[in-house]
Write a protein that holds these residues in place. Structure first.
Motif, mmCIF file in Angstrom:
data_model
loop_
_atom_site.group_PDB
_atom_site.id
_atom_site.type_symbol
_atom_site.label_atom_id
_atom_site.label_comp_id
_atom_site.label_asym_id
_atom_site.label_seq_id
_atom_site.Cartn_x
_atom_site.Cartn_y
_atom_site.Cartn_z
ATOM 1 N N SER A 128 2.310 1.888 8.822
ATOM 2 C CA SER A 128 2.488 1.353 7.076
ATOM 3 C C SER A 128 0.698 0.173 7.888
ATOM 4 O O SER A 128 0.894 0.443 9.271
ATOM 5 N N ARG A 144 -5.584 3.016 2.757
ATOM 6 C CA ARG A 144 -3.948 3.652 2.604
ATOM 7 C C ARG A 144 -3.178 2.474 1.833
ATOM 8 O O ARG A 144 -2.497 2.880 1.021
ATOM 9 N N GLU A 177 -1.352 4.213 -2.081
ATOM 10 C CA GLU A 177 0.343 3.103 -2.158
ATOM 11 C C GLU A 177 0.018 2.657 -3.290
ATOM 12 O O GLU A 177 1.287 1.724 -3.976
ATOM 13 N N HIS A 178 -0.844 1.438 -3.491
ATOM 14 C CA HIS A 178 -0.877 1.020 -4.981
ATOM 15 C C HIS A 178 -1.527 1.153 -6.279
ATOM 16 O O HIS A 178 -1.958 0.226 -6.487
#
Length: 280
Positions: free
Chosen positions: A23, A91, A95-96
């Motif tokens: 992550s 990334r 994810e947002h």
């Protein structure tokens, strides 16, 4: 027998590379550890608070205050730990909800730089301070003036003949240094109440720490008396003194000067009561 791919080969391809990839927060933490840096080192380099660095490394971006600020933090942290911020930002955007729309204003995020805030002069506070200074000066002048007038009257009451001209004012004593604290006037000595104990402490020869308490042990004063300053204490029956440097102090008790020869630097504990000065 059929010719072609087996059922196993017809299953959808599973891309495990995305899951295996660390992550954003974990990638930043691993890069920091690999670079031999502590969180404090990163904070010093980026001005991002320690708590926010810990939160980002735990993939908690709520303390950042929004996606725009989070992206700015990620970019600065990545540069500090020597990794490319572009894959980490991609990334994070995936994810947002994608990258936020650009803002036409100046750079919105500046890594929480600590800058001195310029403020205009506080005229209200300055005016209040000036008024306090003026009131204090007027009160001090009135107090000193009243003491000098009372001193002249006391000299006349004791039988001295007043003269005309400048001779009516007290003659300055040339034996004392110019910067020494003036002795209390005769009026102050004569005005000492007979039913109380009155102690005046003057730092004539230098500064000294003093402490004064009344007969109940209540603190009247506790602090440093600079050279030339004086304090007067009264109580109904007793005044307890502690002199940090007794050699620098002159004492006047119940209208009389204490002639004890205190040694410079000596600490003295003294008690005075009504009537003639008595050292306890």
């Amino acid at each position: 027998m059929s010719i072609g791919n087996s059922p196993e080969d017809e299953r959808p391809f599973e891309d495990v590379s995305e899951e295996a990839r660390p992550s954003v927060g974990r990638a930043l933490k691993e890069a920091r550890l690999a670079a031999g840096l502590t969180v404090d080192d990163v904070t010093s380099a980026t001005r991002v608070r320690v708590a926010i660095v810990h939160a980002i490394e735990a993939d908690d971006f709520a303390p950042c205050g929004g996606d725009v600020y989070a992206r700015g933090h990620i970019r600065n942290l990545a540069k500090a730990v020597h990794v490319d911020p572009v894959p980490l930002l991609a990334r994070f955007d995936a994810e947002h909800g994608g990258r936020p729309a650009p803002t036409p204003a100046a750079p919105l995020f500046e890594a929480e730089r600590i800058r001195p805030e310029r403020r205009g002069p506080n005229w209200t506070a300055a005016m209040v301070a000036a008024i306090v200074v003026v009131i204090g000066f007027v009160g001090f002048t009135a107090f000193k003036g009243g003491g000098d007038d009372a001193g002249a009257k006391a000299h006349v009451g004791e039988g001295s003949t007043p003269t005309t001209g400048t001779s009516a004012s007290p003659t300055p004593k040339s034996s004392k240094p110019a910067d020494a604290a003036p002795a209390p006037s005769d009026s102050a000595i004569a005005a000492a109440p007979q039913d109380k104990v009155t102690v005046q402490v003057s730092a004539a020869n230098g500064r000294s720490w003093i402490s004064a308490k009344d007969h109940n042990g209540r603190m009247l004063f506790d602090g440093l008396l600079e050279k030339g300053e004086s304090k007067t204490f009264q109580d109904s029956s007793k005044v307890n003194l502690i002199l940090g440097d007794a050699g620098a102090i002159q004492l006047y008790v119940n209208g009389k000067k204490i002639e004890d020869q205190f040694r410079p630097g000596a600490v003295e504990r003294l008690t005075y009561t009504k009537g003639d000065p008595q050292v306890g």
